[in-house]
Motif scaffolding. Structure first.
Motif, PDB file in Angstrom:
ATOM      1  N   ALA A 209       0.830  -1.212   0.000  1.00  0.00           N
ATOM      2  CA  ALA A 209       0.000   0.000   0.000  1.00  0.00           C
ATOM      3  C   ALA A 209       0.862   1.259   0.000  1.00  0.00           C
ATOM      4  O   ALA A 209       0.592   2.215  -0.739  1.00  0.00           O
ATOM      5  CB  ALA A 209      -0.947  -0.016   1.203  1.00  0.00           C
ATOM      6  N   ASP A 210       1.933   1.265   0.810  1.00  0.00           N
ATOM      7  CA  ASP A 210       2.836   2.431   0.861  1.00  0.00           C
ATOM      8  C   ASP A 210       3.485   2.684  -0.497  1.00  0.00           C
ATOM      9  O   ASP A 210       3.566   3.822  -0.965  1.00  0.00           O
ATOM     10  CB  ASP A 210       3.955   2.197   1.890  1.00  0.00           C
ATOM     11  CG  ASP A 210       3.436   2.209   3.317  1.00  0.00           C
ATOM     12  OD1 ASP A 210       2.280   2.656   3.524  1.00  0.00           O
ATOM     13  OD2 ASP A 210       4.176   1.764   4.221  1.00  0.00           O
ATOM     14  N   LEU A 211       3.960   1.603  -1.111  1.00  0.00           N
ATOM     15  CA  LEU A 211       4.651   1.744  -2.394  1.00  0.00           C
ATOM     16  C   LEU A 211       3.688   2.240  -3.476  1.00  0.00           C
ATOM     17  O   LEU A 211       4.068   3.003  -4.361  1.00  0.00           O
ATOM     18  CB  LEU A 211       5.265   0.405  -2.823  1.00  0.00           C
ATOM     19  CG  LEU A 211       6.388  -0.101  -1.914  1.00  0.00           C
ATOM     20  CD1 LEU A 211       6.818  -1.507  -2.331  1.00  0.00           C
ATOM     21  CD2 LEU A 211       7.592   0.842  -1.926  1.00  0.00           C
ATOM     22  N   GLN A 212       2.446   1.811  -3.372  1.00  0.00           N
ATOM     23  CA  GLN A 212       1.456   2.267  -4.348  1.00  0.00           C
ATOM     24  C   GLN A 212       1.270   3.777  -4.247  1.00  0.00           C
ATOM     25  O   GLN A 212       1.259   4.480  -5.249  1.00  0.00           O
ATOM     26  CB  GLN A 212       0.122   1.569  -4.111  1.00  0.00           C
ATOM     27  CG  GLN A 212      -0.945   2.005  -5.096  1.00  0.00           C
ATOM     28  CD  GLN A 212      -2.169   1.126  -5.032  1.00  0.00           C
ATOM     29  OE1 GLN A 212      -2.699   0.904  -3.947  1.00  0.00           O
ATOM     30  NE2 GLN A 212      -2.597   0.626  -6.154  1.00  0.00           N
ATOM     31  N   ARG A 213       1.135   4.266  -3.004  1.00  0.00           N
ATOM     32  CA  ARG A 213       0.976   5.711  -2.799  1.00  0.00           C
ATOM     33  C   ARG A 213       2.194   6.459  -3.311  1.00  0.00           C
ATOM     34  O   ARG A 213       2.086   7.467  -3.990  1.00  0.00           O
ATOM     35  CB  ARG A 213       0.771   6.015  -1.311  1.00  0.00           C
ATOM     36  CG  ARG A 213      -0.689   6.034  -0.887  1.00  0.00           C
ATOM     37  CD  ARG A 213      -0.843   6.615   0.509  1.00  0.00           C
ATOM     38  NE  ARG A 213      -0.157   5.807   1.509  1.00  0.00           N
ATOM     39  CZ  ARG A 213      -0.708   4.745   2.105  1.00  0.00           C
ATOM     40  NH1 ARG A 213      -1.937   4.392   1.826  1.00  0.00           N
ATOM     41  NH2 ARG A 213      -0.026   4.054   2.991  1.00  0.00           N
ATOM     42  N   GLU A 214       3.376   5.932  -2.977  1.00  0.00           N
ATOM     43  CA  GLU A 214       4.604   6.642  -3.312  1.00  0.00           C
ATOM     44  C   GLU A 214       4.883   6.665  -4.811  1.00  0.00           C
ATOM     45  O   GLU A 214       5.308   7.681  -5.356  1.00  0.00           O
ATOM     46  CB  GLU A 214       5.768   5.976  -2.565  1.00  0.00           C
ATOM     47  CG  GLU A 214       7.039   6.792  -2.635  1.00  0.00           C
ATOM     48  CD  GLU A 214       8.109   6.222  -1.725  1.00  0.00           C
ATOM     49  OE1 GLU A 214       7.761   5.615  -0.685  1.00  0.00           O
ATOM     50  OE2 GLU A 214       9.306   6.365  -2.070  1.00  0.00           O
ATOM     51  N   PHE A 215       4.671   5.536  -5.474  1.00  0.00           N
ATOM     52  CA  PHE A 215       5.062   5.441  -6.883  1.00  0.00           C
ATOM     53  C   PHE A 215       3.872   5.448  -7.845  1.00  0.00           C
ATOM     54  O   PHE A 215       4.052   5.274  -9.043  1.00  0.00           O
ATOM     55  CB  PHE A 215       5.894   4.169  -7.107  1.00  0.00           C
ATOM     56  CG  PHE A 215       7.195   4.159  -6.344  1.00  0.00           C
ATOM     57  CD1 PHE A 215       8.283   4.914  -6.778  1.00  0.00           C
ATOM     58  CD2 PHE A 215       7.322   3.429  -5.173  1.00  0.00           C
ATOM     59  CE1 PHE A 215       9.477   4.915  -6.069  1.00  0.00           C
ATOM     60  CE2 PHE A 215       8.505   3.431  -4.452  1.00  0.00           C
ATOM     61  CZ  PHE A 215       9.593   4.174  -4.897  1.00  0.00           C
ATOM     62  N   GLY A 216       2.663   5.608  -7.316  1.00  0.00           N
ATOM     63  CA  GLY A 216       1.488   5.606  -8.187  1.00  0.00           C
ATOM     64  C   GLY A 216       1.309   4.290  -8.931  1.00  0.00           C
ATOM     65  O   GLY A 216       0.940   4.275 -10.098  1.00  0.00           O
ATOM     66  N   LEU A 217       1.614   3.172  -8.255  1.00  0.00           N
ATOM     67  CA  LEU A 217       1.556   1.870  -8.921  1.00  0.00           C
ATOM     68  C   LEU A 217       0.122   1.399  -9.122  1.00  0.00           C
ATOM     69  O   LEU A 217      -0.786   1.802  -8.393  1.00  0.00           O
ATOM     70  CB  LEU A 217       2.291   0.824  -8.069  1.00  0.00           C
ATOM     71  CG  LEU A 217       3.789   1.031  -7.881  1.00  0.00           C
ATOM     72  CD1 LEU A 217       4.318   0.091  -6.793  1.00  0.00           C
ATOM     73  CD2 LEU A 217       4.529   0.787  -9.188  1.00  0.00           C
ATOM     74  N   THR A 218      -0.060   0.547 -10.097  1.00  0.00           N
ATOM     75  CA  THR A 218      -1.339  -0.126 -10.326  1.00  0.00           C
ATOM     76  C   THR A 218      -1.129  -1.606 -10.027  1.00  0.00           C
ATOM     77  O   THR A 218      -0.159  -2.207 -10.481  1.00  0.00           O
ATOM     78  CB  THR A 218      -1.757   0.064 -11.800  1.00  0.00           C
ATOM     79  OG1 THR A 218      -1.811   1.464 -12.075  1.00  0.00           O
ATOM     80  CG2 THR A 218      -3.117  -0.569 -12.064  1.00  0.00           C
ATOM     81  N   TYR A 219      -2.044  -2.169  -9.227  1.00  0.00           N
ATOM     82  CA  TYR A 219      -1.915  -3.586  -8.874  1.00  0.00           C
ATOM     83  C   TYR A 219      -3.108  -4.389  -9.361  1.00  0.00           C
ATOM     84  O   TYR A 219      -4.252  -3.932  -9.302  1.00  0.00           O
ATOM     85  CB  TYR A 219      -1.910  -3.774  -7.350  1.00  0.00           C
ATOM     86  CG  TYR A 219      -0.750  -3.206  -6.587  1.00  0.00           C
ATOM     87  CD1 TYR A 219       0.561  -3.323  -7.031  1.00  0.00           C
ATOM     88  CD2 TYR A 219      -0.965  -2.566  -5.354  1.00  0.00           C
ATOM     89  CE1 TYR A 219       1.620  -2.817  -6.293  1.00  0.00           C
ATOM     90  CE2 TYR A 219       0.088  -2.059  -4.606  1.00  0.00           C
ATOM     91  CZ  TYR A 219       1.378  -2.186  -5.080  1.00  0.00           C
ATOM     92  OH  TYR A 219       2.407  -1.685  -4.339  1.00  0.00           O
ATOM     93  N   VAL A 220      -2.822  -5.620  -9.759  1.00  0.00           N
ATOM     94  CA  VAL A 220      -3.857  -6.654  -9.825  1.00  0.00           C
ATOM     95  C   VAL A 220      -3.514  -7.615  -8.700  1.00  0.00           C
ATOM     96  O   VAL A 220      -2.426  -8.192  -8.687  1.00  0.00           O
ATOM     97  CB  VAL A 220      -3.869  -7.373 -11.189  1.00  0.00           C
ATOM     98  CG1 VAL A 220      -4.777  -8.602 -11.138  1.00  0.00           C
ATOM     99  CG2 VAL A 220      -4.336  -6.416 -12.279  1.00  0.00           C
ATOM    100  N   PHE A 221      -4.407  -7.706  -7.723  1.00  0.00           N
ATOM    101  CA  PHE A 221      -4.108  -8.446  -6.503  1.00  0.00           C
ATOM    102  C   PHE A 221      -4.932  -9.730  -6.464  1.00  0.00           C
ATOM    103  O   PHE A 221      -6.134  -9.704  -6.232  1.00  0.00           O
ATOM    104  CB  PHE A 221      -4.428  -7.562  -5.294  1.00  0.00           C
ATOM    105  CG  PHE A 221      -3.412  -7.683  -4.209  1.00  0.00           C
ATOM    106  CD1 PHE A 221      -2.341  -6.807  -4.145  1.00  0.00           C
ATOM    107  CD2 PHE A 221      -3.517  -8.691  -3.255  1.00  0.00           C
ATOM    108  CE1 PHE A 221      -1.382  -6.926  -3.152  1.00  0.00           C
ATOM    109  CE2 PHE A 221      -2.557  -8.822  -2.262  1.00  0.00           C
ATOM    110  CZ  PHE A 221      -1.490  -7.939  -2.208  1.00  0.00           C
ATOM    111  N   ILE A 222      -4.263 -10.855  -6.714  1.00  0.00           N
ATOM    112  CA  ILE A 222      -4.942 -12.152  -6.804  1.00  0.00           C
ATOM    113  C   ILE A 222      -4.868 -12.877  -5.471  1.00  0.00           C
ATOM    114  O   ILE A 222      -3.778 -13.005  -4.903  1.00  0.00           O
ATOM    115  CB  ILE A 222      -4.255 -13.027  -7.880  1.00  0.00           C
ATOM    116  CG1 ILE A 222      -4.379 -12.381  -9.249  1.00  0.00           C
ATOM    117  CG2 ILE A 222      -4.810 -14.451  -7.860  1.00  0.00           C
ATOM    118  CD1 ILE A 222      -3.541 -13.064 -10.315  1.00  0.00           C
TER     119      ILE A 222
END
Ligand code: ATP
Ligand code: MG
Length: 355
Positions: A209-222
């Motif tokens: 979650a932190d990395l997503q906020r920091e780098f604007g990542l998009t995840y597909v979480f299976i």
């Protein structure tokens, strides 16, 4: 997860036209079986788009095609039919070198923390390896790897260690660092905490979650764990035998599911559920999942569906947007929810259990 998730954020033009990172159009992936000459319909026609910056959760029982879907999204396997579009580009149409360059942007982290780590390589070398394959200069590789090691919460001295000297959670941090150095547009996370001790799963999920906020990542979480997916997802897709049964905002899918399969999955889940679910009569999943070689006619969930009707065997349900942004494949679902259990069916199931 909770009842208080109201979003009062002002809507902008970008909200109504979100950019998509990856789109699946009629995506179909069939595998020939080795001896019998039959076909495993692992993914059998799904349509969806993953939006920039979101976490797109995918849940479903074992064998429903989640890993196959994840691998297809990052071009590790090619569609049998239909197509994948990455930011509007069909990777299948790219030449070899353009494809290699393109693939950097679409990464996957697996359940097994050891899967991508060479036991003879130091951790630093392992983190640098994808950049090496991508042709980055040595100085850049080292700098990015050291930075990523710190960013995923590992001490500098971890760089000199080998995989066998690390815990499962630390190895999963290394795997995250490996993909992070590539600055990907999409990371598919396939059961990334399933192999880890329950006590450290939360730490790893928080890191994502932190990395997503920091780098604007998009995840597909299976995941097959609803408590994980409901925590981290913006939207959730529910898979069954190679098809999507339901897709919608996470809170709506968890608290106000539209498909009988989703309702049954939620009832089977042992974790604490939102108050609205707890009071409901528990509907457990009955019976074995049919084979993806010969899925049931019509609706493929019908053989286990408590609400089944004759029409379900005859006609495949359309993929319908029943509520805003909330899609379902069930003839009898209404905006108010899944159809009520069919009393005749309930008798049959009770008899089967008794016999
Ligand atoms: N390379 C392959 N060759 C043949 N069949 C395959 C292959 N990969 C997957 N399958 C089959 O496709 C179906 C879907 O498998 P997949 O691994 O995608 O399911 P999954 O939802 O990830 O399951 P799990 O929760 O157990 O990881 C299964 O029946 C599986 O046996
Ligand atoms: Mg899997």
């Amino acid at each position: 997860m909770g009842n208080t998730m109201t979003s009062e954020r002002p809507r902008t033009a970008a909200d109504s036209q979100p950019r998509t990172i990856v789109t699946a159009e009629g995506l179909t992936i069939h595998f020939p079986t080795r001896d019998s000459g039959e076909t495993v319909k692992a993914i059998d026609g799904v349509d969806f788009a993953v939006r920039a910056g979101e976490t797109f959760g995918v849940i479903g029982e074992s064998g429903s095609g989640k890993t196959t879907l994840g691998r297809a999204l990052v071009s590790l396997i090619s569609p049998t039919n239909g197509r994948i579009l990455h930011d509007g580009v069909d990777p299948a149409q790219l030449g070899r070198s353009a494809f290699r360059h393109h693939r950097r942007d679409y990464q996957i982290v697996f359940q097994d923390p050891n899967a991508a780590l060479d036991p003879r390589m130091t951790i630093l070398h392992s983190i640098m390896e994808p950049l090496e394959i991508a042709g980055e200069a040595a100085a850049v590789r080292r700098e990015r790897a050291v930075e990523a090691l710190a960013r995923v919460g590992l001490a500098p001295e971890t760089a000199k260690r080998y995989p066998h000297q690390l815990s499962g959670g630390q190895k999963q941090r290394v795997n995250i660092a490996r993909v992070l150095t590539l600055r990907p547009k999409l990371i598919v996370c396939d059961e990334v905490v399933a192999a880890l001790d329950v006590s450290i799963r939360g730490d790893i999920l928080n890191l994502f979650a932190d990395l997503q906020r920091e780098f604007g990542l998009t995840y597909v979480f299976i995941t097959h764990d609803i408590s994980v997916v409901s925590h981290i997802s913006d939207r959730i897709a529910v898979t069954y035998l190679g098809k999507f049964m339901e897709l919608g905002p996470a809170e709506a899918v968890i608290e106000r599911p539209l498909h009988p399969y989703t309702r049954a999955l939620l009832s089977a889940e042992p974790v604490p559920l939102p108050s609205s679910m707890r009071t409901e009569r528990r509907i457990m999943l009955e019976g074995e999942i049919p084979s993806p070689i010969s899925p049931p006619s019509g609706c493929r969930f019908r053989t286990r569906c408590p609400s089944v009707q004759p029409r379900c065997a005859e006609e495949e349900p359309a993929w319908r947007e029943l509520q805003a942004d909330h899609w379902v494949a069930c003839h009898f679902a209404t905006p108010a929810g899944p159809p009520p259990p069919n009393p005749r069916r309930t008798d049959e199931l009770a008899q089967q259990q008794a016999g």
